[in-house]
Design a protein around this motif. Structure first.
Motif, PDB file in Angstrom:
ATOM      1  N   ALA A  97       0.644  -1.149  -0.135  1.00 31.31           N
ATOM      2  CA  ALA A  97      -0.044  -0.003  -0.046  1.00 31.31           C
ATOM      3  C   ALA A  97       0.866   1.265  -0.035  1.00 31.31           C
ATOM      4  CB  ALA A  97      -0.961   0.206   1.140  1.00 31.31           C
ATOM      5  N   TYR A  99       3.820   1.631  -1.158  1.00 34.09           N
ATOM      6  CA  TYR A  99       4.406   1.933  -2.639  1.00 34.09           C
ATOM      7  C   TYR A  99       3.243   2.444  -3.462  1.00 34.09           C
ATOM      8  CZ  TYR A  99       6.510   1.120  -6.984  1.00 34.09           C
ATOM      9  OH  TYR A  99       6.994   1.241  -8.434  1.00 34.09           O
ATOM     10  N   ALA A 100       2.108   2.172  -3.248  1.00 33.22           N
ATOM     11  CA  ALA A 100       1.062   2.663  -4.295  1.00 33.22           C
ATOM     12  C   ALA A 100       0.936   4.347  -3.922  1.00 33.22           C
ATOM     13  CB  ALA A 100      -0.020   2.205  -4.036  1.00 33.22           C
ATOM     14  N   PHE A 101       0.852   4.538  -2.436  1.00 37.29           N
ATOM     15  CA  PHE A 101       0.566   5.753  -2.363  1.00 37.29           C
ATOM     16  C   PHE A 101       2.003   6.861  -2.348  1.00 37.29           C
ATOM     17  CE2 PHE A 101      -2.678   4.169   0.830  1.00 37.29           C
ATOM     18  CZ  PHE A 101      -3.686   4.598   0.238  1.00 37.29           C
ATOM     19  N   ALA A 102       3.009   6.137  -2.321  1.00 39.65           N
ATOM     20  CA  ALA A 102       4.166   6.957  -2.277  1.00 39.65           C
ATOM     21  C   ALA A 102       4.768   7.255  -3.771  1.00 39.65           C
ATOM     22  CB  ALA A 102       5.463   6.142  -1.767  1.00 39.65           C
ATOM     23  N   ARG A 103       4.290   6.151  -4.954  1.00 35.71           N
ATOM     24  CA  ARG A 103       4.968   6.380  -6.233  1.00 35.71           C
ATOM     25  C   ARG A 103       3.977   6.291  -7.230  1.00 35.71           C
ATOM     26  NH1 ARG A 103       9.603   7.659  -4.543  1.00 35.71           N
ATOM     27  NH2 ARG A 103      11.566   6.944  -5.610  1.00 35.71           N
ATOM     28  N   ILE A 104       2.708   5.761  -7.154  1.00 34.94           N
ATOM     29  CA  ILE A 104       1.674   5.532  -8.145  1.00 34.94           C
ATOM     30  C   ILE A 104       0.730   6.835  -8.178  1.00 34.94           C
ATOM     31  CG2 ILE A 104       0.197   4.166  -9.545  1.00 34.94           C
ATOM     32  CD1 ILE A 104       1.548   1.677  -7.917  1.00 34.94           C
ATOM     33  N   SER A 109      -6.293   8.243  -5.022  1.00 42.43           N
ATOM     34  CA  SER A 109      -5.144   8.091  -4.018  1.00 42.43           C
ATOM     35  C   SER A 109      -5.138   9.102  -2.909  1.00 42.43           C
ATOM     36  CB  SER A 109      -3.765   8.140  -5.028  1.00 42.43           C
ATOM     37  OG  SER A 109      -2.986   8.994  -4.075  1.00 42.43           O
ATOM     38  N   PHE A 113      -5.907   8.146   1.021  1.00 40.71           N
ATOM     39  CA  PHE A 113      -4.577   8.232   1.881  1.00 40.71           C
ATOM     40  C   PHE A 113      -5.382   9.088   3.064  1.00 40.71           C
ATOM     41  CE2 PHE A 113      -1.055  10.779   3.524  1.00 40.71           C
ATOM     42  CZ  PHE A 113      -0.130   9.648   3.869  1.00 40.71           C
ATOM     43  N   VAL A 163       5.595   5.098   3.491  1.00 43.21           N
ATOM     44  CA  VAL A 163       5.388   6.181   2.385  1.00 43.21           C
ATOM     45  C   VAL A 163       6.502   7.247   2.553  1.00 43.21           C
ATOM     46  CG1 VAL A 163       4.052   7.831   1.638  1.00 43.21           C
ATOM     47  CG2 VAL A 163       2.941   5.870   1.949  1.00 43.21           C
TER      48      VAL A 163
ATOM     49  N   ASP B  13      -1.698   3.206 -14.413  1.00 46.88           N
ATOM     50  CA  ASP B  13      -1.730   3.395 -13.058  1.00 46.88           C
ATOM     51  C   ASP B  13      -2.640   3.074 -12.036  1.00 46.88           C
ATOM     52  OD1 ASP B  13       0.936   4.061 -13.605  1.00 46.88           O
ATOM     53  OD2 ASP B  13       0.798   5.980 -13.591  1.00 46.88           O
ATOM     54  N   GLY B  17      -2.225   0.898  -8.928  1.00 48.89           N
ATOM     55  CA  GLY B  17      -2.409   1.596  -7.644  1.00 48.89           C
ATOM     56  C   GLY B  17      -3.384   0.669  -6.793  1.00 48.89           C
ATOM     57  N   TYR B  18      -4.735   0.453  -7.409  1.00 48.00           N
ATOM     58  CA  TYR B  18      -5.535  -0.376  -6.606  1.00 48.00           C
ATOM     59  C   TYR B  18      -4.851  -1.775  -6.726  1.00 48.00           C
ATOM     60  CZ  TYR B  18      -8.861   3.393  -6.438  1.00 48.00           C
ATOM     61  OH  TYR B  18      -9.456   4.573  -6.307  1.00 48.00           O
ATOM     62  N   PHE B  20      -1.877  -2.526  -5.759  1.00 45.99           N
ATOM     63  CA  PHE B  20      -1.046  -2.523  -4.516  1.00 45.99           C
ATOM     64  C   PHE B  20      -1.756  -2.044  -3.296  1.00 45.99           C
ATOM     65  CE2 PHE B  20       2.429  -2.425  -7.655  1.00 45.99           C
ATOM     66  CZ  PHE B  20       3.355  -2.975  -7.035  1.00 45.99           C
ATOM     67  N   ILE B  21      -2.875  -1.391  -3.253  1.00 41.19           N
ATOM     68  CA  ILE B  21      -3.728  -0.968  -2.151  1.00 41.19           C
ATOM     69  C   ILE B  21      -4.613  -2.062  -1.570  1.00 41.19           C
ATOM     70  CG2 ILE B  21      -2.964   1.311  -1.945  1.00 41.19           C
ATOM     71  CD1 ILE B  21      -6.084   1.908  -2.643  1.00 41.19           C
ATOM     72  N   TRP B  24      -5.080  -3.836   1.864  1.00 45.27           N
ATOM     73  CA  TRP B  24      -5.505  -2.694   2.721  1.00 45.27           C
ATOM     74  C   TRP B  24      -6.823  -2.125   2.516  1.00 45.27           C
ATOM     75  CZ3 TRP B  24      -6.871   2.540   1.891  1.00 45.27           C
ATOM     76  CH2 TRP B  24      -7.071   3.206   3.135  1.00 45.27           C
ATOM     77  N   GLU B 303       1.922  13.161  -4.905  1.00 49.14           N
ATOM     78  CA  GLU B 303       0.997  13.983  -5.091  1.00 49.14           C
ATOM     79  C   GLU B 303       0.549  14.739  -3.754  1.00 49.14           C
ATOM     80  OE1 GLU B 303      -2.808  12.523  -7.216  1.00 49.14           O
ATOM     81  OE2 GLU B 303      -1.755  10.953  -7.560  1.00 49.14           O
ATOM     82  N   ARG B 304       0.965  14.291  -2.673  1.00 47.12           N
ATOM     83  CA  ARG B 304       0.519  14.750  -1.426  1.00 47.12           C
ATOM     84  C   ARG B 304       0.417  16.297  -1.181  1.00 47.12           C
ATOM     85  NH1 ARG B 304      -0.809  10.716  -2.035  1.00 47.12           N
ATOM     86  NH2 ARG B 304       0.932   9.433  -1.482  1.00 47.12           N
TER      87      ARG B 304
END
Lengths: 282, 306, 448
Positions: A97, A99-104, A109, A113, A163, B13, B17-18, B20-21, B24, B303-304
């Protein structure tokens, strides 16, 4: 010449201070060790003495005997079982998870998060009852499942931690990997994971310790004596309103620390020596 | 840069993305969503755990803000705790981590020693031990007596005027987790950068401020955010050592929440308190996240902070 | 700024989903409530089949030491041997953990078949429909209460129906150290007519002669005894307010305590605040002559005697004897969600009335009151138990029946009392101010 000796002197003072402070830090452990060797009537009346009058090794025997016919050997097995599976689950799901939040960059997203951060902020005390209802409906009460399965969803704390570490890895790496024709999954497994070993080991060590120490979830979900984990079993030995064998209790507390300390000592070098040896810029 | 939904679907992507998460997300839906919304629902009810909840609208919130002095007290105590303990622990953990990261003899052994208190967590031993250190006849008072000749007859943890301060000291003392995360972060800083600066003749302080701190900032950010969240949710230390006493001097927010929920059987009120806390902490956290673009240095542009 | 908006729209969305989910939550509860009512009808069906089919019953009890768990486990083994078709699965926790666990189970209608309930909670549990009446099992002698003084069993009745079977008797006791009193030339407290003035005078003598503290501060349980001595109660009959009108009672109780504190006849509050265990108090450590800390005759006597390594004296608290009372240490009840109430009742019967079981329990959870059981175990009483028995007889002859169980808001009232007492002892509040605040806070909690 003068400068270096001055520096050496400074370091000496620093070392002395750091070591002196370390003694303060481990005072509780020494106290625990000493109490585990005192006769139970001395634990409180002689609490200020760090060296017991007599070494009372029987505490370890009477403590290890456990209760209801189950010895601590069984409790240790239960704890290991729960802890190891929880650690494995947490590490796998959290790194993925993170990795997805940090890089994709994927739609939703930011939303997910934010949701994850929100789950960290709600005090768990108000979730106890509905969670129990849920596990009760699943017929999971008095099994290890409620303690293990949720770990396979990762943990918000660890995902956030990972992350932050992944975002410290230069993004140029991704791009060069992409040019090399390296797909996302391959990049994750072959490049990202080795680079964040310190953070992964930190996650594993924390999860191990927290699961090992947790007694509240075992208290709620494990009913029979033969299911008890070490922390729950120790909790079952102390009742401030009844006669308690304090010596045996402290003896088992010492034993329960052994795996935790062992895991920490064995793995700490991976935390602090992971990346600097690999050499990022090389 | 607005995308249409079709473009979304074609975006590889998104699937990655989905994927990988997914674990969770599944866990969130299966294990967390129902409890979370159930507690939200309960916050609008009168629920004594033993019988069905009764819908009472905003009554709980109204009582909290207009007719509950202990609630106000718990907010004050918690704010004070967060304001003092969180920055102190953060600085302490960072300082020790930086020290242990230097080439000191036996750094490895020291790391273990410094982490031990954190390993011991909140066990019975810790309670008794704190009594030994800061009790009436504890090590601290004896030390003051024998070295400085000062007679102190204060039981630091249980005296109304010092209880909160003692709990803050305890929380700073359990800095091990934050320290470990800092250490892991420090090791991620490429040694080559620091060496280059050393060659350029930069002082240690300059190197720390200009190279170490910026590169460590994502980890500082993590520890700060988690410190704030954890600080507002502080429970065990107080519960174990003081139970909120003496006369509410250490009545942390979550202790009062727990007391309402499980001792007074006002679970609806407790849930309402939980959601007020969530709202307050999320606003504060959002502000910290906002500020991060000013001081957190990321190697990657995610993105954050956009 | 955009990302904040994004995040907050996310939160709003979550809230919206939550509100729609509420309807679901409601119906959910309704259905579990129905489920809660069904066992009562199915109880009669299971009864016939009970004697042959193998059945597992769950028993939850309060325990937190190897000793108690092993004692309970012994009884279970004896029971399983006597009833080969019944298997017992025991669950235990102690203190606040026990309460938490029971609450969580109750919320999910997942209580054990046999639940251990404290006197302070039984009324609340019954009014919420968590326990089922035991009268039919008493009538058909599954639970045999014949030959027992109803005084010991009626305490388990709510609205004239029996919901809890008393596990054993207990009473608050004022311990004293006979050696220290002798050394100070103080007479042991008289069995009757021991006054507050005499108590204060004795504490003073002890301090003057031996230079040690007399006793610890008194709290809520001693205050309730004090109220009973003045024919008052903590709660009124409707339980929506305090049971006494005269705040002078509160003021006088705390003024006495403060006076003793100022004369340094009581251990300092700071010392008392550091007590971590039963074994840790000033009395068991030999630092005070009297132990009025709130010890119960049952399980505490043996601990105190063991810690001091001597025989201690048992006395009623100073003041008229009618303040004293006998309290059931715990009740055994059968949860309404139990599918095997008959077997549960058989377990309760065995636990209460079987002589071998009583021997194994050794009076640990309170003293046996069934004459038949007493006759059976008498020969094996330890000296401590003989003293406990004599003390319970004294309480029974001089005391008066226990006050009705506290209302659901009782724990809130207790918290208020504890906080106010603490402020008074730290001299932040005068007893008169405390009395006023206690009345106001208690009444507010009780009216809720």
């Amino acid at each position: 010449m003068n400068a270096t000796s001055q520096k050496r002197g400074g370091n000496l003072w620093l070392s002395a201070a750091v070591w002196g402070f370390a003694i303060v830090m481990i005072y509780p452990l020494l106290w625990l060790l000493s109490s585990s060797l005192k006769h139970t009537t001395e634990v409180y009346s002689q609490a200020h003495k760090l060296i017991p009058a007599h070494f009372y090794w029987e505490n370890y025997v009477s403590g290890f005997k456990g209760f209801a016919g189950h010895s601590f050997f069984l409790f240790f097995q239960n704890s290991l079982y729960v802890t190891i599976f929880s650690v494995v689950g947490t590490v796998i799901a959290s790194t993925m998870a993170a990795y997805a939040f940090a890089r994709i960059r994927f739609p939703g997203s930011a939303f997910w998060f934010a949701c994850m951060m929100l789950t960290l902020m709600l005090p768990s005390e108000v979730l106890i009852i509905p969670q129990y209802m849920l596990f009760n409906k699943l017929n999971w009460i008095n099994t290890f499942w409620p303690l293990i399965v949720p770990s396979f969803a990762g943990g918000a704390f660890f995902i956030f931690l990972l992350v932050q570490f992944m975002r410290g890895i230069p993004v140029e790496l991704d791009e060069s990997a992409r040019i090399d024709g390296c797909g996302r999954f391959l990049f994750f497994a072959k490049i990202m994971l080795p680079l964040i070993v310190p953070a992964i080991v930190t996650t594993a060590v924390f999860k191990f310790i927290w699961t090992w120490d947790d007694y509240f979830a075992p208290l709620l979900y494990l009913n029979s004596a033969e299911m008890a984990t070490v922390s729950l079993a120790i909790k079952s030995m102390a009742d401030p309103t009844m006669e308690t064998n304090w010596g045996a209790l402290f003896a088992m507390s010492v034993l329960s620390l052994v795996p935790v300390v062992a895991v920490f000592i064995a793995f700490q070098r991976y935390i602090v020596e992971g990346i600097s040896t690999t050499g990022l810029k090389g | 840069m607005k995308r249409t939904s079709k473009q979304w679907l074609r975006n590889p992507d998104m699937y990655a993305g989905y994927a990988f998460i997914f674990p969770w997300l599944l866990g969130l839906f299966v294990f967390s969503l129902f409890p979370i919304f159930f507690s939200l629902y309960l916050s609008f009810t009168d629920y004594d755990i033993l019988s069905a909840p009764q819908w009472i609208g905003f009554e709980n919130f109204k009582e909290m803000f207009t007719d509950d002095p202990r609630f106000v007290k718990s907010v004050k105590v918690t704010l004070l705790y967060v304001a003092v303990a969180v920055p102190l622990r953060l600085c302490f953990a960072l300082a020790i981590a930086a020290l242990l990261n230097m080439k000191i003899k036996g750094a490895r052994a020291l790391r273990s020693l410094y982490y031990l208190p954190t390993l011991m967590g909140g066990s019975v031993a810790v309670i008794v031990m704190w009594g030994q250190l800061f009790g009436l006849n504890g090590a601290f008072n004896s030390f003051m007596r024998s070295i400085f000749g000062i007679e102190i007859s204060i039981s630091w943890i249980t005296d109304p005027s010092t209880a909160l301060g003692s709990l803050i000291v305890l929380s700073v003392w359990q800095f091990g987790s934050a320290m470990l995360i800092f250490l892991a972060g420090l090791k991620q800083i490429p040694a080559s950068l620091l060496e280059a600066a050393l060659v350029d003749g930069a002082s240690a302080a300059y190197r720390f401020r200009r190279i170490t701190l910026p590169l460590l900032s994502p980890v500082i950010f993590f520890n700060l955010v988690m410190g704030i969240i954890g600080g507002f949710k502080v429970f065990s230390e107080g519960m174990i050592l003081t139970g909120g006493g003496p006369h509410d001097q250490t009545l942390f927010y979550v202790i009062y929440l727990y007391e309402n929920s499980f001792r007074f059987l006002h679970m609806g009120y407790g849930s309402a308190m939980a959601w007020v806390l969530l709202l307050a902490v999320s606003i504060l956290t959002a502000l910290v996240f906002r500020s991060s673009s000013l001081w957190v240095h990321y190697e990657s542009k995610g993105e954050r902070e956009a | 700024m955009r990302s904040i908006k994004k995040r907050y729209s996310a939160i709003l969305l979550l809230l919206a989903i939550g509100l729609t989910a509420c309807g679901g939550g409601n119906t959910n509860n309704a259905s579990t409530n129905e489920a809660n009512n069904t066992p009562k009808t199915s109880a009669s069906e299971t009864k016939e089949a009970s004697s042959t089919e193998p059945v597992t019953i769950r028993v939850s009890y309060w325990a937190g030491t190897q000793l108690t768990i092993d004692a309970h486990d012994n009884v279970v083994k004896l029971f399983e041997a006597a009833y080969p078709n019944i298997k017992v699965q025991s669950e235990y926790a102690t203190g606040a953990d026990y309460t938490d666990k029971i609450l969580v189970q109750a919320a999910s209608k997942d209580l054990a078949d046999v639940v251990r309930v404290d006197y302070s909670q039984i009324k609340n549990y019954v009014s919420k429909g968590l326990l089922q009446p035991l009268d039919e099992y008493v009538a058909d002698k599954t639970i045999d209460l014949e030959g027992i003084n109803p005084l010991h069993t009626d305490v388990g009745k709510v609205d004239d129906k029996l919901y809890g079977v008393n596990i054993g008797n207990n009473a608050l006791v004022l311990f004293y150290d006979p050696d220290k009193l002798k050394e100070a030339g103080v007479e042991a407290p008289a069995a009757s007519g021991y006054t507050w003035e005499q108590y204060e005078q004795d504490l003073q003598t002890v301090k003057d002669k031996l230079g040690i503290y007399g006793d610890t501060h008194f709290g809520q349980s001693q205050y309730e005894i004090w109220l009973r001595q003045h024919d008052a109660k903590l709660y009124n009959d409707a339980q929506d307010g305090l049971g006494y009108e005269d705040d002078g009672l509160f003021t006088e109780f705390f003024e006495t305590q403060l006076r003793l504190q100022k004369k340094e006849l009581l251990t300092p509050v700071a010392v008392e605040s550091e007590i971590k265990a039963l074994e840790d108090g000033p009395f068991p450590k030999g630092n005070s002559a009297y132990g009025g800390w709130g010890y119960w005759s049952g399980s505490h006597s043996a601990v105190v005697e063991k810690q001091l390594n001597k025989v201690v004296g048992f006395s009623l608290f100073p003041g008229p004897g009618k303040g004293a009372y006998i309290k059931p240490s715990f009740f055994h009840g059968i949860s309404s969600n139990s599918k095997h109430p008959k077997e549960a009742a058989q377990f309760i019967e065995f636990y209460t009335n079987n002589i071998e079981a009583a021997k194994s329990l050794d009076g640990y959870f309170g003293f046996p009151y069934n004459p038949k059981v007493l006759a059976g175990v008498e020969s094996e009483f330890t000296d401590t138990q003989k003293r406990v028995r004599a003390y319970l007889d004294l309480v029974e002859s001089q005391g008066s029946p226990i006050d009705p169980p506290a209302p659901a808001a009782g724990s809130e009232v207790s918290t208020s009392f504890k906080n106010i007492a603490s402020e008074i002892f730290y001299e932040k509040l005068t007893p008169a101010e405390g009395a006023k605040r206690f009345r106001q806070e208690a009444n507010k909690a009780l009216k809720k």
